[in-house]
Motif scaffolding. Structure first.
Motif, short mmCIF file in Angstrom:
data_model
loop_
_atom_site.label_atom_id
_atom_site.label_comp_id
_atom_site.label_asym_id
_atom_site.label_seq_id
_atom_site.Cartn_x
_atom_site.Cartn_y
_atom_site.Cartn_z
N ILE A 66 2.56 1.68 -3.38
CA ILE A 66 1.60 2.17 -4.39
C ILE A 66 1.41 3.67 -4.23
CG2 ILE A 66 -0.87 2.17 -4.98
CD1 ILE A 66 -0.87 -0.81 -4.73
N GLU A 67 1.26 4.05 -2.96
CA GLU A 67 1.01 5.47 -2.67
C GLU A 67 2.23 6.31 -3.08
OE1 GLU A 67 -1.60 8.20 -1.97
OE2 GLU A 67 -2.03 6.06 -1.98
N ALA A 114 1.94 7.86 8.17
CA ALA A 114 1.04 6.70 8.03
C ALA A 114 1.86 5.42 7.99
CB ALA A 114 0.21 6.85 6.78
N VAL A 152 0.85 -1.20 0.00
CA VAL A 152 0.00 0.00 0.00
C VAL A 152 0.89 1.25 0.00
CG1 VAL A 152 -1.63 1.34 1.39
CG2 VAL A 152 -1.99 -1.10 1.07
N SER A 204 4.46 9.67 -9.57
CA SER A 204 3.94 9.86 -10.94
C SER A 204 3.32 11.26 -11.07
CB SER A 204 2.93 8.78 -11.29
OG SER A 204 1.72 9.00 -10.64
N SER A 205 2.80 11.79 -9.98
CA SER A 205 2.26 13.15 -10.07
C SER A 205 3.39 14.16 -10.21
CB SER A 205 1.36 13.46 -8.87
OG SER A 205 2.13 13.57 -7.72
N SER A 243 1.94 15.81 1.62
CA SER A 243 1.34 14.50 1.39
C SER A 243 2.33 13.39 1.72
CB SER A 243 0.90 14.43 -0.06
OG SER A 243 0.19 13.27 -0.30
N LEU A 273 2.77 18.27 -2.20
CA LEU A 273 3.31 16.92 -2.35
C LEU A 273 4.14 16.53 -1.14
CD1 LEU A 273 3.07 15.03 -4.82
CD2 LEU A 273 5.41 15.63 -5.37
N ARG A 312 2.32 6.62 -6.75
CA ARG A 312 1.30 7.56 -7.19
C ARG A 312 1.81 8.99 -7.05
NH1 ARG A 312 -3.46 9.92 -5.93
NH2 ARG A 312 -2.87 10.02 -3.75
N GLN A 313 2.42 9.22 -5.88
CA GLN A 313 2.94 10.58 -5.62
C GLN A 313 4.03 10.93 -6.63
OE1 GLN A 313 1.72 12.43 -3.27
NE2 GLN A 313 0.86 11.12 -1.70
N LEU A 320 2.71 13.03 5.34
CA LEU A 320 1.56 12.29 5.89
C LEU A 320 1.74 10.80 5.64
CD1 LEU A 320 -1.31 12.80 7.15
CD2 LEU A 320 -2.17 12.52 4.85
N LEU A 321 2.21 10.52 4.42
CA LEU A 321 2.45 9.13 4.06
C LEU A 321 3.51 8.52 4.97
CD1 LEU A 321 1.60 7.10 1.83
CD2 LEU A 321 3.68 7.73 0.65
#
Lengths: 327, 499
Positions: free
Chosen positions: B41-42, B191, B38, B48-49, B184, B181, B45-46, B187-188
């Motif tokens: 993946i996150e 997490a 997870v 790729s942004s 984020s 970002l 995703r980040q 935060l990730l």
């Protein structure tokens, strides 16, 4: 072993609880990360069917901004995106260059604050020739092939200013200075002038004299208006009794200059528009009054005009926008 | 929920430790894997942004380079009209056209697509102006190409400004996005940390539970073993509901303990039986010894008496007194039987023979006042029984039953088999017995008359004792009397051990 069955049940219950908590935690953390991620790259921007160009001489004018915002909102209802031309360009382009860009960029329609120049007329005609309808607002270019004009009639404006001017009386001649941008079309200026004169003619017959002078503000450079206003405030005291400002920026500048140079009461100022600063100026008595054109009406009328044109192929030549006095 | 819990509980109970360890390891590993997956993946995703952010800039720059190439080659061609530059020009026009055709520029409120759409449209106009310029130059139409060139250059300036402005705008936006970002990512990070910490604690918790599950039964078992080692076998080892190795061990241990306890119980019982047997044997020997002692106490050397009686018998024969001889023979046989020391065991046949001698002796004394009526099953002659059983009872019949009655006394000796038992009945027609006397004799509360000169000293009680010891059971002897002058019957129940 069976010796502690309660303990076992407890352990199993705790284990199940922790597992559930863990799964819940992972899911909620995952959701939290997902929803908290306000990455604008991934944010879906709305896609429109048409794009319209909004061109103004003065991108800082609050009135113009208000008109643009209303028009943009209204355009989006018709699946069109209204771009304030030049907003995203680093270069400082005048309305002519922006017209060229809008034409070359094949906008679906152009809203332009026209001026009196031939070049503007030819650009409007070029756009029309390219199949791009042009709506003028604020200032018209009636010689051009524009589809329609949305704005207050300068004749009406002149009347409003005249009515306010009539209230200012002096034993001797009242010296009035009208501050107009040099881009204001001559025709507009003439309309304004004639209606103003007509309004105060009654006063004249009663022996009150008004000496009306027009001052052309050079708007080619950014700070010219501010400089011109400063000059008037500092050096025209006594020579000028009343100042009529015909746009928002000039009004705001005048208000600020009167306060900054401690000249409040030295000039009677009739301003333009109902921005927060101007309304404050009127309330404090620094400005005598302000004539305001309804920005919302103007913005909406611009879009209504173009939509009407797209729908029927024809549109009224002139959309009048209401004027009000703020005292 | 309850069903699920029961299922879960049963599942765990059925598992061996090995499987439990394996399952817990797999669960922990799986959770770590999922958590990491997870997180990855996150992160992906980040990232790729981030890529998207820079892809826009790249595209802008590429477009600008293509436009610049056209502008430069066009300008170059105007300056130096050469075929090479012409080729460059067409190549760059082709590249730009291709790029423009593939560009997707939706009308959007977001800055980048809107600006790109403007540039794209301007570029098409620009290309036609550039073409006009080139055509004009080739046709040497100075006026035409000068005008077109001026227009194209103006458009070029607009486009360049639009692209650089867009880049600047995007840079501004990217900076904003970058900080978002970063937030984020932060935060990730938090997490991920929380997830991994949770996984760690769950892992530790599972390990603690498992090790406790494995070691605590072993510890318990070792404590029980310690108690057992002190000799206390009364320890209870509960049956384990689990199906693991330790439970198997525990249950086996429990089984072993139960077996030991049973074995010990059996041993104890068999020792008790042995002791009992031994006790009975000793008592019996004592009784016999006592009986024999009675004879020794007769102050006559039995062998001397026996030899004397034999001498008397021979003397009677010599003097032609056959009755006296017979009498002395009977007395002699009677004493011979009494003093024989064959471990106190005899047979019914021998006992009956002794009674015959005894009655004959008595007959010499009492004459016809006394008679013996025998009904003996000859098949039972070999049945073994303690020695001197019947005679003392017969003696009792004579001394306490028949003596003194005014009619002829009868002794009835009946030996028969009934329901697998051998019954020896000695009855008389004497004075009979009171019930109290019968009970007193059977309970052993009556004392034998030591001074009875007619008794050989072996009392009925001794007979009963020896019989009970010999057969190891009670109620062997029953005494029946219907009252005064109704006579008395003594029945002895013995086992048929003759084979």
């Amino acid at each position: 072993m069976k010796r502690k069955p309660d303990r076992q049940k407890l352990i199993i219950a705790i284990m199940a609880g922790i597992m559930a908590l863990f799964i819940f935690g992972v899911i909620s953390l995952f959701i939290m990360v997902r929803f908290n991620n306000t990455n604008p790259v991934k944010r879906d921007a709305r896609v429109y069917d048409k794009k319209y160009a909004f061109i103004s001489n003065d991108t800082d004018d609050a009135f113009v901004r208000d008109v643009y915002n209303v028009a943009k909102e209204k355009a989006s209802e018709h699946d069109a995106y209204l771009e304030f031309m030049g907003d995203h360009l680093s270069g400082d382009y005048d309305s002519h260059a922006l017209m060229e860009i809008a034409i070359a960029s094949r906008y679906d329609a152009i809203f332009v604050e026209a001026d009196d120049s031939r070049e503007m007329t030819s650009l409007i005609n070029e756009a029309e020739a390219e199949g791009i309808p042009v709506i003028t607002y604020m200032n018209d270019d009636s010689k051009s092939n524009r589809q329609s004009y949305v704005g207050s009639n300068f004749y009406v404006l002149g009347m409003q200013y005249g009515r306010e001017l009539r209230k200012i009386k002096k034993d001797d001649t009242v010296n009035v200075l009208v501050l107009v941008k040099e881009t204001l079309p001559e025709s507009s200026k003439n309309s304004f002038s004639s209606s103003l004169m007509s309004e105060i003619s009654d006063e004249r017959t009663q022996g009150n004299e008004y000496d009306i002078d027009f001052y052309q503000l050079d708007t080619s450079q950014s700070f010219n208006v501010e400089e011109a206003v400063r000059e008037i405030v500092l050096y025209k005291e006594g020579d000028v009794d009343v100042v009529l400002c015909l746009d928002e920026i000039t009004t705001t500048n005048f208000y600020r200059a009167l306060v900054d140079y401690n000249k409040v009461g030295k000039f009677e100022v009739i301003g333009y528009y109902n921005s927060e600063t101007i309304v404050q100026g009127v309330e404090r008595g620094v400005l005598k009054a302000a004539v305001s054109v309804d920005a919302t009406e103007m913005g909406e009328s611009c879009i209504n005009a173009i939509e009407e044109y797209f729908e029927s192929g024809y549109v009224s030549d002139y959309f009048s926008v209401g004027v009000e006095i703020i005292k | 929920m309850k069903k699920m819990r029961t299922f879960f509980s049963n599942l765990i109970h059925r598992m061996s430790i090995r499987r439990q360890l394996l399952v817990s390891f797999i669960i922990t590993a799986l959770v770590i894997f999922v958590a990491n997956f997870v997180i990855f993946i996150e992160i992906d995703r980040q990232l790729s942004s981030v890529d998207d952010v820079y892809a826009g800039n790249e595209q802008n720059n590429e477009l600008l380079e293509l436009i610049e190439a056209v502008q430069n080659s066009m300008t170059g061609y105007l300056q130096v009209k050469s075929t090479d530059i012409m080729e460059d020009y067409y190549r760059s026009v082709y590249a730009l056209s291709e790029k423009l055709d593939t560009m997707e520029t939706p009308i959007s409120e977001s800055v980048a697509p809107a600006a790109r759409d403007d540039v794209k449209n301007m570029a098409y106009v620009y290309l036609s102006r550039a073409d006009e310029t080139i055509q004009g130059k080739r046709g040497r139409d100075v006026e035409k190409y000068s005008g077109s060139y001026a227009q194209a250059t103006e458009l070029y300036t607009y486009m360049r400004d639009a692209i650089t402005s867009l880049n600047a705008e995007q840079f501004k936006q990217n900076t904003r996005e970058y900080s978002e970002l970063r937030a984020s990512m932060k935060l990730l990070e938090t997490a991920s940390f929380i997830i991994l910490a949770l996984v760690f604690f769950i892992g530790v918790f599972l390990t603690i539970i498992l090790t406790d599950r494995i070691t605590s039964p072993i510890t318990d078992l070792s404590k029980k073993a310690e108690i057992i080692s002190t000799g206390n076998f009364r320890v209870e080892i509960p049956v384990s509901p689990w199906n693991d190795e330790v439970s198997v061990l525990s249950n086996a241990f429990s089984g072993m303990l139960i077996s030991i306890r049973d074995y010990m119980e059996q041993q104890k019982k068999s020792l008790e039986t042995e002791r009992d047997l031994r006790e009975r044997e000793l008592t019996m020997e004592a009784e016999i010894k006592e009986a024999q002692l009675k004879y020794f106490q007769a102050q006559i050397n039995p062998h001397f008496l026996f030899n004397t009686l034999n001498a008397g018998m021979q003397l009677a024969m010599l003097e032609s007194a056959p009755r006296t001889g017979e009498f002395l023979k009977n007395v002699s046989e009677f004493f011979r039987y009494n003093i024989s020391s064959d471990k106190g065991e005899s047979t019914i046949g021998e006992e009956v023979k002794l009674i015959d001698y005894y009655i004959e002796i008595l007959k010499a004394r009492f004459g016809d006042e006394l008679d013996l009526i025998k009904d003996v099953d000859e098949n039972l002659s070999n049945v073994k029984l303690p020695k001197m059983i019947i005679q003392p009872i017969v003696e009792n019949c004579v001394n306490h039953g028949i003596r003194g009655i005014d009619r002829k006394g009868f002794i009835y000796l009946t030996i028969y088999e009934q329901k697998g038992e051998v019954l020896i009945s000695i009855a008389d027609n004497g004075i009979g017995m009171e019930k109290e006397t019968i009970d007193a004799i059977l309970n052993g509360t009556i004392k034998p008359d030591e001074n009875n000169k007619d008794s050989n000293g072996v009392g009925v009680r001794s007979v009963i004792n020896r019989l009970e010891l010999f057969y190891n059971k009670k109620d062997i002897v029953e005494i029946i009397s219907n009252g005064k002058d109704e006579g008395t019957e003594v029945i002895i129940h013995v086992q048929n051990n003759a084979g």
